[in-house]
Design an enzyme around this catalytic site. Structure first.
Site, short mmCIF file in Angstrom:
data_model
loop_
_atom_site.label_atom_id
_atom_site.label_comp_id
_atom_site.label_asym_id
_atom_site.label_seq_id
_atom_site.Cartn_x
_atom_site.Cartn_y
_atom_site.Cartn_z
N ASP A 109 -0.84 2.05 -4.74
CA ASP A 109 -1.80 2.86 -3.99
C ASP A 109 -1.71 4.34 -4.34
OD1 ASP A 109 0.66 3.27 -2.89
OD2 ASP A 109 0.08 2.82 -0.83
N LYS A 160 11.83 12.44 6.88
CA LYS A 160 10.90 13.47 7.40
C LYS A 160 11.61 14.41 8.37
CE LYS A 160 6.80 10.86 7.91
NZ LYS A 160 5.82 10.30 8.80
N ASP A 218 -1.97 9.78 -2.69
CA ASP A 218 -1.62 8.48 -2.08
C ASP A 218 -2.86 8.06 -1.31
OD1 ASP A 218 -0.92 6.55 -0.27
OD2 ASP A 218 0.98 7.47 0.30
P1 GTP Z 1 0.32 0.60 5.27
O1 GTP Z 1 0.49 -0.71 5.98
O2 GTP Z 1 -1.00 1.24 5.55
O3 GTP Z 1 1.48 1.55 5.42
O4 GTP Z 1 0.24 0.29 3.68
P2 GTP Z 1 1.20 -0.62 2.74
O5 GTP Z 1 1.36 -1.95 3.39
O6 GTP Z 1 0.59 -0.63 1.37
O7 GTP Z 1 2.59 0.11 2.75
P3 GTP Z 1 3.09 1.33 1.85
O8 GTP Z 1 1.94 2.26 1.60
O9 GTP Z 1 4.31 1.90 2.42
O10 GTP Z 1 3.50 0.57 0.50
C1 GTP Z 1 3.75 1.24 -0.72
C2 GTP Z 1 3.51 0.27 -1.87
O11 GTP Z 1 4.44 -0.82 -1.77
C3 GTP Z 1 2.14 -0.35 -1.84
O12 GTP Z 1 1.71 -0.47 -3.17
C4 GTP Z 1 2.36 -1.71 -1.19
O13 GTP Z 1 1.42 -2.68 -1.68
C5 GTP Z 1 3.77 -2.06 -1.64
N1 GTP Z 1 4.54 -2.84 -0.66
C6 GTP Z 1 4.93 -2.44 0.58
N2 GTP Z 1 5.66 -3.40 1.17
C7 GTP Z 1 5.73 -4.44 0.29
C8 GTP Z 1 6.35 -5.74 0.33
O14 GTP Z 1 7.00 -6.15 1.30
N3 GTP Z 1 6.19 -6.53 -0.78
C9 GTP Z 1 5.50 -6.12 -1.88
N4 GTP Z 1 5.37 -6.96 -2.91
N5 GTP Z 1 4.89 -4.91 -1.95
C10 GTP Z 1 5.02 -4.07 -0.87
#
Ligand code: GTP
Length: 355
Positions: A109, A160, A218
């Site tokens: 993302d 943070k 982001d």
């Molecule tokens: P929010 O729920 O809105 O916070 O978004 P998110 O679920 O994408 O979480 P975040 O932005 O913290 O994740 C950062 C990156 O890690 C993103 O590209 C997510 O797709 C990936 N990510 C987060 N948690 C996992 C997980 O448990 N497994 C995998 N495979 N990818 C994850």
């Protein structure tokens, strides 16, 4: 070089857009968001990418198949989400490289214009366990911050705080030595940000910071998602995956924009979408089959597939879910989100989160 792409998150901050489509597949400047990352990774010398999937895992292979944008693609899924570190460890099962080789890790993302090759070169030159891309932001209190010493070695990974010691933050793109990935516990929920990186620093491992302050976004919130898409259309970030030339708007095949409508500010108009005469759409993302009726105004908003905006309605900083309908005369502002299929009847009522 091989890479792991983290795409398993639920994207909760982008609901309702992410109810039907995972965040990394949301159409962004006319193509799935990940297309921009695959094309950039390929340009940086990446030949094979392992997708670490979890939420709606099957949709990724359906979207990209076994090869896209010049890169071989492999898919690994977690039965239960393992967090960022656990996902990297799990996906490493599908890597083919040796223990000392560099592996690029990308968050699914992040839009970034930084020089991936330079980051990998720093990693190789210093023999680091991990090399992080660090960027600088105006307000670091919204993020954890990452101080470095004079040689660029990361000295701490701080949570943070209202008084951060540096404006440098983790930009979400890492180079790991393969053996540092294999040291993450298997089949366990692990966060790289909260566990792996602080643990490596505490153990004396070399963790380097590659500081580069070019374009970085982001796209995890609706506001940032719209901004990122518009920046790509406007050419503020060049992407080899962008269909068409940069400009004020990107109108996809089969869309109809009336000559009497104004569409600007990097807006994308999706396939089969219609913008009628007298309507103004600026800095927005209209997905396929959206209709913006005559005299309506839409700015800084995302309108999901099949959403409709009635004559004279005003939307500012709004998210409409799939098939949502805003009747004539409504005014919606300030981050409002309308869930899929909801219909707001014709009215002169103003809805705003500021009210
Ligand atoms: P929010 O729920 O809105 O916070 O978004 P998110 O679920 O994408 O979480 P975040 O932005 O913290 O994740 C950062 C990156 O890690 C993103 O590209 C997510 O797709 C990936 N990510 C987060 N948690 C996992 C997980 O448990 N497994 C995998 N495979 N990818 C994850």
């Amino acid at each position: 070089m091989e890479a792991i792409l983290l795409v398993g998150g639920q994207g909760t901050r982008l609901r309702p857009l992410t109810i039907s489509t995972p965040k990394p597949l949301l159409p962004t400047a006319g193509v799935p968001f990940l297309a921009h990352q695959l094309a950039r990774a390929h340009a940086a010398g990446v030949e094979r990418i392992v997708f670490a999937t979890s939420y709606r895992a099957e949709m990724f292979e359906a979207a990209f198949g076994r090869r896209a944008h010049g890169v071989e693609l492999v898919y690994v899924s977690e039965e239960e989400p393992l967090g960022t570190g656990g996902a990297i460890r799990n996906a490493a099962r599908a890597l083919t490289c040796g223990p000392d080789d560099p592996v690029l890790i990308l968050n699914g993302d992040i839009l970034s214009g930084h020089d991936i090759r330079a980051q990998v070169e720093l990693h190789e030159k210093t023999g680091a366990a991990v090399t992080l891309h660090l960027t600088e932001v105006d307000d670091p209190s919204r993020f954890g911050c990452v101080p470095t010493d004079d040689e660029g070695r990361v000295t701490a990974f701080l949570e943070k705080t209202p008084n951060p010691v540096t404006n440098r933050i983790n930009a979400g793109c890492y180079v790991f030595r393969r053996s540092a990935i294999d040291a993450i516990p298997a089949d366990t929920v692990v966060s790289v940000e909260r566990e792996t990186f602080p643990g490596l620093i505490a153990s004396g491992a070399v963790v380097m910071g590659h500081v580069e302050t070019g374009y970085w976004m982001d796209v995890g919130t609706p506001q940032a998602f719209v901004r990122g898409s518009c920046d790509l259309v406007l050419g503020r970030l060049a992407s080899p995956a962008m269909p068409g030339e940069p400009g004020e708007r990107l109108v996809l095949d089969g869309a109809v924009v009336s000559p009497g409508a104004v569409v600007r500010g990097g807006t994308t108009v999706g396939r089969g979408a219609v913008v009628e005469a007298g309507a103004t759409v600026s800095g927005s993302v209209l997905l396929d089959e959206v209709v913006v009726a005559e005299g309506a105004t839409v700015c800084d908003s995302v309108l999901s597939r099949g959403a409709r905006v009635g004559p004279g309605a005003v939307l500012e900083g709004v998210v409409l879910g799939d098939g949502a309908v805003v009747g004539p005369g409504n005014e919606l502002r300030g981050g409002l989100r309308v869930w899929p299929g909801i219909e707001l009847p014709p009215t002169a009522v103003r809805f705003s989160t500021d009210a």
